[in-house]
Design a protein around this motif. Structure first.
Motif, short mmCIF file in Angstrom:
data_model
loop_
_atom_site.label_atom_id
_atom_site.label_comp_id
_atom_site.label_asym_id
_atom_site.label_seq_id
_atom_site.Cartn_x
_atom_site.Cartn_y
_atom_site.Cartn_z
N ALA A 287 0.80 -1.23 0.00
CA ALA A 287 0.00 0.00 0.00
C ALA A 287 0.83 1.28 0.00
O ALA A 287 0.55 2.20 -0.79
N PRO A 288 1.87 1.42 0.86
CA PRO A 288 2.63 2.68 0.84
C PRO A 288 3.30 2.94 -0.51
O PRO A 288 3.34 4.08 -0.99
N ALA A 289 3.83 1.89 -1.14
CA ALA A 289 4.50 2.07 -2.43
C ALA A 289 3.49 2.42 -3.51
O ALA A 289 3.74 3.29 -4.35
N PHE A 290 2.34 1.76 -3.52
CA PHE A 290 1.32 2.05 -4.52
C PHE A 290 0.78 3.47 -4.35
O PHE A 290 0.53 4.17 -5.32
N ALA A 291 0.61 3.88 -3.09
CA ALA A 291 0.15 5.24 -2.84
C ALA A 291 1.17 6.26 -3.33
O ALA A 291 0.81 7.30 -3.89
N ALA A 292 2.45 5.95 -3.14
CA ALA A 292 3.52 6.85 -3.61
C ALA A 292 3.50 6.97 -5.12
O ALA A 292 3.68 8.06 -5.68
N ALA A 293 3.29 5.85 -5.80
CA ALA A 293 3.27 5.87 -7.27
C ALA A 293 2.13 6.72 -7.81
O ALA A 293 2.24 7.29 -8.90
N ASP A 294 1.03 6.81 -7.05
CA ASP A 294 -0.14 7.58 -7.48
C ASP A 294 -0.17 8.99 -6.90
O ASP A 294 -1.12 9.73 -7.14
N SER A 295 0.84 9.36 -6.15
CA SER A 295 0.83 10.66 -5.48
C SER A 295 1.17 11.79 -6.45
O SER A 295 1.71 11.55 -7.54
N PRO A 296 0.85 13.03 -6.07
CA PRO A 296 1.19 14.17 -6.94
C PRO A 296 2.70 14.37 -7.04
O PRO A 296 3.47 13.83 -6.24
N GLY A 297 3.10 15.16 -8.02
CA GLY A 297 4.51 15.48 -8.16
C GLY A 297 5.13 14.86 -9.40
O GLY A 297 4.47 14.18 -10.18
#
Length: 214
Positions: A74-84
């Protein structure tokens, strides 16, 4: 063993509560020790209610393993979808895999309890494979976006090879870091991974820089 207070809730929430109780028992007692009776006691319910949601202990354990895989990814997938930028997201992806909650001792206990079943039980192998394929796909897309952003687009096959290598690097650091966590200071695993990824991808030192710590 602490006993949870089981409250009236929608079906999906009740099922999630039972999975949480299952994981608590597995983390403390292992899969063999996590009996239906132990799980029922932890959840504050009867064994009959557990059987209402799960036709067998095997199916309950499979759902529990799916939840472990989800929590670890979950943390890695959330990072991949995060802004920036793609660079920022790649850094967050690496950091997310090598910092709490993914590196918590409880997560290691759960992973260790399940890992031996993958080679001998097809259902667990299928769950593991599904998660690995999804993880690899997200990382491959992120790498492709990163190199395009750098003005150095790479072929899909090359990004796939990089993704496989990066996944192996992250897995190795995660395993050692959680087994002997007292040997590493805060963020050392993540920072080491970022330096290693720079070399693996042929980047210049400093092309990937960890986020500012607060």
């Amino acid at each position: 063993m602490n006993r949870r207070t089981f409250h009236r809730a929608p079906e999906a929430e009740r099922r999630e509560d039972l999975i949480t109780a299952t994981l608590d028992c597995i983390a403390e007692l292992g899969i063999q020790g996590a009996t239906v009776r132990q799980i029922a006691t932890r959840a504050g319910v009867t064994g009959g209610l557990i059987r209402h949601y799960f036709a067998s202990k095997d199916l309950m354990m499979q759902d529990a393993y799916r939840e472990v895989m989800r929590m670890m990814s979950a943390p890695a997938f959330a990072a991949a979808d995060s802004p920036g930028t793609a660079r920022d997201r790649l850094i967050r992806f690496i950091v997310g895999n090598l910092t709490p909650p993914v590196t918590d001792a409880r997560m290691l206990s759960l992973w260790a309890a399940f890992i031996g079943h993958i080679r001998v039980e097809p259902a667990f192998a299928a769950i593991h494979r599904e998660n690995y394929v999804a993880f690899l796909s997200v990382l491959q897309d992120l790498l492709q976006a990163f190199f395009e952003e750098q003005g150095k687009p790479l072929a899909a096959d090359t990004c796939r090879h990089h993704a496989i290598a990066l996944n192996g690097l992250i897995d190795g650091l995660w395993l050692e870091g959680t087994l002997v966590s007292d040997m590493f200071h805060d963020h050392e695993l993540a920072d080491t991974a970022i330096l290693s990824v720079e070399r693996l991808l042929g980047l210049n030192p400093g092309d990937l820089v960890a986020p500012i710590r607060t």
